[in-house]
Structure formats: structure tokens, C-alpha cells
Write an enzyme that holds these catalytic residues in place. Structure first.
Site, short mmCIF file in Angstrom:
data_model
loop_
_atom_site.label_atom_id
_atom_site.label_comp_id
_atom_site.label_asym_id
_atom_site.label_seq_id
_atom_site.Cartn_x
_atom_site.Cartn_y
_atom_site.Cartn_z
N SER A 191 0.82 -1.20 0.00
CA SER A 191 0.00 0.00 0.00
C SER A 191 0.87 1.26 0.00
O SER A 191 1.68 1.45 -0.91
CB SER A 191 -0.96 -0.04 1.20
N ASP A 361 -9.57 -5.07 -5.26
CA ASP A 361 -8.99 -4.03 -4.41
C ASP A 361 -9.67 -2.68 -4.70
O ASP A 361 -9.68 -2.22 -5.83
CB ASP A 361 -7.49 -3.91 -4.68
N HIS A 394 -7.29 -5.63 -0.99
CA HIS A 394 -6.13 -4.94 -0.42
C HIS A 394 -5.49 -5.67 0.76
O HIS A 394 -4.26 -5.78 0.83
CB HIS A 394 -6.56 -3.54 0.02
#
Length: 419
Positions: A191, A361, A394
């Protein structure tokens, strides 16, 4: 943007939030999940206990606590797992495996790499496969919350954005690992950890100090983000509103922020019984126990400027340095009225990159990752690997029970190509 226009934007943002909250006042919401997290997170980490004693040593792994100070005075913590739990004892710094530095994302810390079992957590898997594992903790988080002169309760302590992680935190930690191991490390980011790495590499930083970078859910663009709460926060200029109100620290568990999230939870399309889902997408292989453990230790605070910076990236559709909104301040900081853009195509074509992203995601949306891949079209074909997992979202890449089989084994194979 003129000074008057910038002020009007800030005022409009505040008015927008007031209208939004008032219109949602009668909507049904279940805020107990949000409000209970603060007690859970802070009660689960006794004072003075580091990541080694808390998470690593109970599983039988050797672990070392390290500290390093950035040029701008932030004292950062790293945990080191020098070998697997069944490996023989080795003298400090001698005969250890290839180092790997793990960098977490925003609103979490290095614990995210340690929350699952040794069979499922990347940090333990790497150690058991012979790697010398280093776990980074960004400034402001649980074990990196000190400064040589500033108090964490002061606004000056929180006066930074992720640009400062590019310039200070990441280079400081990479240099520290290089010095202590006499080897260039591989890098794994998740991320915002990928965002910092990509920005650094695009400016030529660390290219000669790392062997490769594995980027899980790579973030360089956010224009196609579909996470409901993330969009509400960004569109409402929440970061600017909080900044105007004088809140320099963005702590998801502080009353000012939890109350804000409760208000946003009333918006149609959000589901605050499942905040992780609402922020990250429909994850493929998270079980309830993994989520419960995650919420026992996370989230972590960051600076409001970092949240503003991420909101700017979403709203502007461009990856740039922090926009101070006032042209004269930008001019003072950057020598131009608008913040300079990070150019992903400037990443050296011969630097080894592994990119892995998921079709579900909602933060690192596949369309945005596609823009990044387009920027890297000139990369040497033998030096870039792209993995797409249609079913992943994610959080799967960090705490998913199946991440080892789908992602981590491929990351390790990639690293071995460039050892």
C-alpha cells in the site's frame, strides 16, 4: 490557486461537511464497532513492550530491536528476525542470509507483517526460507513515536507528509540495514509502503542501495479508488477541514476522527459493521480470527498532512509532492507555484520490480495500477514481473490466509533471481 480561492476552498469544505453530517443525522448507523477499537488496541500492547517480545519471540524466533534516527530527528524502530526458528545460532552480523526490508502501509505499523501464524505471515516465511528479515515502523506509529527534541503531543512533531518518508524515513532505514549487514536488501512494500518506494525510485533514490522491490498492491495513482469511506473522506476535503481545525495528528481512534467516521458511516453504501471491507474491498481469504487479531493491534496514527496528501492524489489524479494550496508557499518550498510531479517512468529500467495486485482491491484499483504499469512500459522485460490476482483485495496481501500460496512463494522466487 489564489490565496482567496484557497481560503474559499477550505471554507466550502467545512460547509460541505456540516451539510453532509446534518443530512445524515437521521440515518441508521451502528457505531459500536468504531468506538470499541481504541480500548482494544491500546489495552493489547503493554507499555515498554516491543515487537520482538510481543509477537516474534513467543513463536520461538530470534529477534532484535533496533533504532535509527532520521536527519530530521525522528527516532524509528526496526525489528530484525535474523534467521528462522529452526536455524542454528549464528554470531551477530556473521553468516546471515540475504536481508529483506518490509515496509507497511498507512494507518498501520510493522505488526501487520506479524499478525498471522508463522505459516502465513510473510516475515516468518522469509526467515524460515533463510532471509534476514527487517521490519520497518514509520514515524508516528506505536514504536516510532519519539523525536530528539519534539514531543509527540506537539503540532510540530506531526508536521510532515509522505514526502518526508520518501526523503528521510526510507533512506535512513535502508542505509541502516546496509550498514549492519554489509549487503543490499530486497524491499517489500504494501500500500503506502509501495507509494514511498516508487516515489523514491522515481527520483533516483536508493536505486544503488537495494537489490529489488516487491510491491504488493502498488499505489501510484488513486483516481479510480472505489472504497466508499475513502471516497467520502477525499471528496469532502476531510484532511483540509481537520487541518484548518488545528488537528495535526490523524489518529483513527481519537474522538475527533471516530466521531467523523461515525457520521460518514450513516452514508448510504457504507457498512460500518465491516470497516476493513469498506476501506479495502471484498477480501478473498481473510477469516474472522485474522480480522479480530488485526483489530486488536491496528490502526495506528499518521499525520493529517499525509491524509491530505493522499486525498490530493485522489482528487487531482496526479502523483505530486504535497500541495500547500498557496502558490507563494509552494514557490518557497519547490521553486514553482505548483508541486512537482513524481514521474514513474523515471524509475531506472534495469531496477528489478515485482508488482502484485488484486481485482477486488478498492484502494489500489486495477485501473490505477494499470496506469502505473503503462508508465513502466519501457522497463527491461527481464527485470519486471507483474502478477494479477482477480479474487484478491487490499488486505489479502498482508493478512490473507492464502497469501503464501498465491503471492509470497512468487516473491521469494523473484528475490532469488536477483540475489
Amino acid at each position: 490557486m489564489s490565496c482567496s480561492a484557497a481560503w474559499r476552498a477550505a471554507v466550502s469544505a467545512a460547509v460541505l461537511m456540516i451539510i453532509l453530517c446534518s443530512r445524515l443525522a437521521e440515518a441508521r448507523v451502528h457505531p459500536s464497532h468504531v468506538g470499541s477499537l481504541a480500548t482494544r488496541r491500546r489495552d493489547n500492547v503493554p507499555g515498554g513492550v516491543g515487537g520482538c517480545a510481543l509477537a516474534v519471540e513467543p513463536f520461538g524466533y530470534p529477534c532484535e530491536e533496533h533504532e535509527v534516527t532520521t536527519v530530521d530527528g525522528y527516532i524509528l524502530s526496526l525489528q530484525r528476525i535474523p534467521r528462522g526458528r529452526h536455524a542454528g545460532a549464528v554470531g551477530a552480523g556473521a553468516g546471515l542470509g540475504q536481508p529483506v526490508l518490509l515496509q507497511h502501509g498507512v494507518l498501520v505499523d510493522g505488526m501487520t507483517w506479524l499478525l498471522s501464524s508463522p505459516e502465513e505471515s510473510l516475515a516468518y516465511i522469509l526467515a524460515d526460507r533463510g532471509f534476514d528479515v527487517w521490519i520497518a515502523n514509520t514515524r508516528g506509529t506505536r514504536w516510532s513515536n519519539r523525536h530528539v527534541s519534539l514531543d509527540i503531543s506537539s503540532k510540530d512533531y506531526w508536521d510532515w507528509s509522505w514526502d518526508d518518508l520518501v526523503v528521510n524515513d526510507m533512506p535512513t532505514m535502508v542505509d541502516y540495514v546496509c550498514t549492519h549487514t554489509a549487503q543490499k536488501p530486497h524491499f517489500v512494500g504494501h500500500s503506502m509502503g509501495t507509494l514511498v518506494a516508487l516515489a523514491a525510485l522515481s527520483e533516483g533514490r536508493l536505486v544503488d542501495k537495494m537489490k529489488s522491490a516487491a510491491l504488493l498492491t502498488p499505489v501510484a495513482y488513486l483516481a479510480h479508488m472505489t472504497t466508499p469511506l475513502g471516497i467520502l473522506l477525499a471528496k469532502a476535503f476531510v484532511g483540509e477541514v481537520i487541518s484548518v481545525l488545528g488537528v495535526a495528528e490523524f489518529d483513527p481512534l481519537a474522538p475527533a476522527v471516530t466521531n467523523l467516521i461515525k457520521d460518514l458511516c450513516r452514508h448510504p453504501g457504507t457498512n460500518c459493521y465491516d470497516l476493513l471491507r469498506d476501506f479495502t474491498g471484498k477480501n478473498y481469504c481473510l477469516n474472522n480470527s485474522a480480522v479480530d487479531v488485526f483489530l486488536d493491534y491496528e490502526p495506528q496514527p499518521t499525520s493529517t498532512k499525509t491524509m491530505v496528501h493522499l486525498a490530493q492524489t485522489y482528487r487531482d489524479g496526479v502523483l505530486s509532492k504535497y500541495d500547500y494550496m498557496w502558490p507563494n508557499i509552494n514557490e518557497e518550498k519547490y521553486g514553482q507555484p505548483d508541486p512537482p510531479a513524481y514521474n514513474m517512468s523515471n524509475i531506472p529500467a534495469g531496477f528489478p520490480l515485482f508488482l502484485s495486485y488484486g481485482g477486488q482491491d478498492e484502494l489500489a484499483d486495477p485501473a490505477d495500477v494499470g496506469l502505473l504499469i503503462g508508465d513502466l512500459m519501457g522497463h527491461d522485460r527481464g527485470k519486471i514481473t507483474v502478477q494479477y490476482l482477480e479474487q484478491f483485495a487490499h488486505a489479502d496481501f498482508v493478512i490473507g490466509t492464502c497469501a503464501k500460496d498465491y503471492v509470497y512463494n512468487d516473491v521469494i522466487s523473484f528475490f532469488k533471481r536477483f540475489n
